[in-house]
Design an enzyme around this catalytic site. Structure first.
Site, PDB file in Angstrom:
ATOM      1  CE  LYS A 165      75.902  19.881  34.098  1.00 25.20           C
ATOM      2  NZ  LYS A 165      74.827  20.883  33.884  1.00 25.20           N
ATOM      3  CE1 TYR A 219      76.554  17.065  31.977  1.00 19.70           C
ATOM      4  CE2 TYR A 219      77.038  15.726  33.919  1.00 19.70           C
ATOM      5  CZ  TYR A 219      76.152  16.472  33.167  1.00 19.70           C
ATOM      6  OH  TYR A 219      74.856  16.637  33.608  1.00 19.70           O
TER       7      TYR A 219
END
Length: 252
Positions: free
Chosen positions: A158, A154
């Site tokens: 991001k 993640y």
């Protein structure tokens, strides 16, 4: 407020959480909103909430990780709504795990849904925006881009959003297209509720723990991220491009 009267906005992952709040906010300010989620049925509740308040919205089902599906749904929504002026890349998933336990499937699925989907939607949307010499793109990054235990996939996705945003601002700026990102901290959503469960806490307990170490002493709400997105896609932010704005209650 009618800042977005005459504008068409596309919001991905808009069935719940930040995406739903953003779709509602843009519609409240006059935009016609294409509410995208994996299925039109999932998106319909957000559409119903918008239309109940007198707004304009349509539900569209689309796997934003599939480029051809994205191209097809944009062609349909442009035909039905007339244009695409605003794109909010919000779709995302988590598959949290410590790195030494993280499977290739967990890595690939998060990178594909959180980062490749932003490429897919932005690449298709800019084709329409360049022709009309106008566009606003905002993608959702995260505080986790700075690193977060159990979220190597993640965090990488991001962080990639921030690099993509900075580069698109450079390349699309000459066509009057603003490109920015928003990096939320802890926001009370189903995604953070799942994180709480992963660490063995209830959502309320986890939020309390996070609030204690946040300068504002609370967690954020989806509507607070939606308000920042609305600013960035408005003419109030007409000279803002290539930026990632952290919205995290002052946390460091």
């Amino acid at each position: 407020m009618t800042r977005f009267a005459g504008k068409v906005a596309v919001v991905t992952g808009a069935a719940q959480g930040i995406g739903a709040a953003t779709a509602l906010r843009l519609a409240e300010e006059g935009a016609a909103v294409a509410v995208l989620d994996l299925t039109a049925e999932r998106a319909q509740a957000t559409v119903d909430a918008i239309t109940a308040k007198g707004g304009t919205a349509r539900a569209y089902g689309c796997d934003v990780a599939d480029y051809d599906a994205v191209a097809a749904v944009f062609a349909t929504l442009v035909e039905e709504l007339g244009a695409v002026h605003i794109l909010v890349n919000n779709a995302g998933i988590t598959r949290d795990n410590l790195f030494f336990k993280m499977s290739p499937a967990e890595w690939n699925s998060v990178l594909t849904v959180n980062l490749t989907s932003a490429y897919n939607c932005s690449h298709v949307a800019q084709q329409y925006m360049v022709k009309q010499k106008y566009g606003k793109i905002v993608s959702l990054s995260s505080r986790s881009a700075l690193g977060n235990r159990g979220q190597a996939n993640y965090a990488a996705a991001k962080a990639g959003i921030q690099g993509l945003t900075a580069t698109l601002a450079i390349e699309l700026g000459p066509f009057n297209i603003n490109v920015n990102a928003v990096a939320p901290g802890y926001i009370a959503t189903s995604m953070t509720a799942a994180t709480a469960e992963r660490v063995g806490a209830t959502p309320a307990e986890h939020q309390e723990q996070v609030a204690e170490r946040t300068p504002l002493r609370r967690v954020g709400q989806p509507e607070e991220i939606a308000s920042v997105v609305a600013f960035l896609v408005s003419e109030d932010a007409s000279y803002v491009s290539g930026q990632t704005l952290y919205v995290n209650g002052g946390a460091r």
